[in-house]
Design a protein around this motif. Structure first.
Motif, mmCIF file in Angstrom:
data_model
loop_
_atom_site.group_PDB
_atom_site.id
_atom_site.type_symbol
_atom_site.label_atom_id
_atom_site.label_comp_id
_atom_site.label_asym_id
_atom_site.label_seq_id
_atom_site.Cartn_x
_atom_site.Cartn_y
_atom_site.Cartn_z
ATOM 1 N N THR A 164 -3.249 -19.188 17.958
ATOM 2 C CA THR A 164 -2.717 -18.038 19.059
ATOM 3 C C THR A 164 -2.248 -18.460 20.388
ATOM 4 O O THR A 164 -1.596 -17.842 20.804
ATOM 5 C CB THR A 164 -3.825 -17.116 19.237
ATOM 6 N N ILE A 165 -2.759 -19.687 20.730
ATOM 7 C CA ILE A 165 -2.210 -20.290 21.811
ATOM 8 C C ILE A 165 -0.657 -20.270 21.857
ATOM 9 O O ILE A 165 0.059 -20.224 22.855
ATOM 10 C CB ILE A 165 -2.868 -21.618 22.336
ATOM 11 N N GLY A 166 0.090 -20.576 20.756
ATOM 12 C CA GLY A 166 1.393 -20.895 20.686
ATOM 13 C C GLY A 166 2.061 -19.472 20.845
ATOM 14 O O GLY A 166 3.257 -19.655 21.180
ATOM 15 N N ASN A 167 1.480 -18.205 20.879
ATOM 16 C CA ASN A 167 2.097 -17.120 21.180
ATOM 17 C C ASN A 167 2.521 -16.899 22.578
ATOM 18 O O ASN A 167 3.196 -15.706 22.995
ATOM 19 C CB ASN A 167 1.236 -15.960 20.666
ATOM 20 N N LEU A 168 1.866 -17.783 23.472
ATOM 21 C CA LEU A 168 1.923 -17.507 24.884
ATOM 22 C C LEU A 168 3.057 -18.420 25.351
ATOM 23 O O LEU A 168 3.133 -19.565 24.861
ATOM 24 C CB LEU A 168 0.656 -17.859 25.617
ATOM 25 N N GLU A 169 3.812 -18.033 26.296
ATOM 26 C CA GLU A 169 4.983 -18.534 27.026
ATOM 27 C C GLU A 169 4.124 -20.010 27.683
ATOM 28 O O GLU A 169 2.968 -19.757 28.022
ATOM 29 C CB GLU A 169 5.742 -17.859 27.592
ATOM 30 N N ARG A 170 5.039 -20.817 28.106
ATOM 31 C CA ARG A 170 4.233 -21.927 28.768
ATOM 32 C C ARG A 170 3.597 -21.641 29.999
ATOM 33 O O ARG A 170 2.488 -22.051 30.192
ATOM 34 C CB ARG A 170 5.285 -23.347 28.978
ATOM 35 N N GLN A 171 4.279 -20.890 30.866
ATOM 36 C CA GLN A 171 3.547 -20.381 32.095
ATOM 37 C C GLN A 171 2.356 -19.738 31.750
ATOM 38 O O GLN A 171 1.350 -19.621 32.619
ATOM 39 C CB GLN A 171 4.553 -19.827 32.890
#
Length: 328
Positions: A164-171
């Motif tokens: 799920t971490i991948g669903n967040l944009e880098r910032q």
């Protein structure tokens, strides 16, 4: 008797406000977008469970392989007495960790955090009935906003699994990881599931299965908007699109309008138009390389201590420890 406590930090009214704000921001942007969290009503959650069993969708099986193999090592290295899970806490993967901590005589409490009161209550009750000597302290909250509501007890490990971490944009990832650092104390732990960069020939089918289940899952967000906000999307007039963004190293899911159309979102007083072929982005799923993930963790004051992958090298489980200061 099992010890069960539920703390409420996120209500249905909060969810309704969040939905309205997200939809207004996303559908008035260029290109249009929606956050992936709105896939998951009851139907969407059931469809996602179906996706995890599809032959093309490797992440769930790959992560399970790692945890099945390394759960006892995770327990040994961390010595965690409290497992905090960001999610419903009802999955088999959770039980692998709980069992490993329990076998080593470490586990004192389980803290599931989820935005859904009903899902959390069901999961927490199930765990409490199975692990009768463990305190279960559920937190109804959003992992992007309520990590400070995690009970301040000794020897915690936060588990954020499923990629799920991948669903967040880098910032957004930077803000989230810093909030993990701030919620925990020096020496405490984050267990993170992260999907890895690999051949698009493996990646893309995982998000565009032959049976069309992911397509239904993707379109379900329009059903949510129709029901919750009085929108009038012609759901079947949108095609599911999944593509690999080489530059950003991420999978993107889109809905492509088959024809030009006008859409009204009644509850927002919003009138939209779609051109034929216009795309609405519904999900981004970043894929990681070991060093890049280590760098993001380090910048948030988290030191990468272990990094395991499944036998095919498709998916990673990373164990990071809170350091006294941020990495800069």
């Amino acid at each position: 008797m099992p010890q069960l406590v539920l703390d409420l930090h996120h209500t249905e009214a909060d969810a309704a406000r969040s939905l309205r704000a997200d939809v207004l921001a996303g559908l008035t942007a260029t290109p249009k977008w929606l956050p992936p969290k709105w896939f998951y009503d009851a139907r969407g959650s059931a469809l996602f469970e179906d996706i995890t069993r599809l032959p093309e969708y490797y992440p769930t099986r790959a992560e399970r392989e790692v945890l099945d193999r390394e759960a006892d090592e995770i327990a040994r290295v961390t010595g965690a007495e409290t497992l905090v899970e960001l999610g419903s806490g009802s999955s088999e993967k959770t039980r692998l960790l709980l069992d490993a901590l329990h076998r080593q005589g470490l586990l004192k409490r389980f803290v599931p955090l989820d935005v859904s009161t009903s899902a959390l209550a069901m999961a927490a009750s199930s765990i409490a009935s199975e692990y009768t000597d463990v305190e279960v302290h559920g937190v109804v909250g959003d992992f992007t906003a309520h990590l400070d509501a995690i009970p301040a007890v000794p020897n915690r490990m936060i588990a954020f699994l499923g990629g799920t971490i991948g669903n967040l944009e880098r910032q957004e990832r930077a803000v989230f990881l810093r909030s993990v650092h701030d919620a925990l104390g020096p020496g405490e732990w984050l267990l993170l599931g992260a999907d890895l960069v690999k051949d698009p020939g493996v990646l893309v089918p995982a998000y565009d299965d032959a049976a069309g289940v992911t397509a239904e899952f993707n379109r379900n967000v329009l059903h949510v908007l129709n029901r919750e906000l009085g929108a009038d999307f012609d759901v079947e007039a949108f095609d599911h699109v999944a593509r690999w963004n080489t530059e950003a190293e991420r999978i993107e899911m889109w809905l492509r309008a088959r024809r030009a159309m006008a859409v009204t979102v009644t509850e927002l007083g919003l009138h939209l138009s779609f051109d034929e072929g216009e795309e609405l982005r519904t999900e981004t799923s970043a894929k990681f390389r070991r060093q890049g993930l280590a760098d993001e963790l380090h910048a948030a004051g988290l030191a990468l201590r272990r990094f395991w992958t499944d036998s095919a090298g498709r998916f990673a489980v990373a164990l990071a420890q809170v350091t006294a200061t941020t990495g800069g």
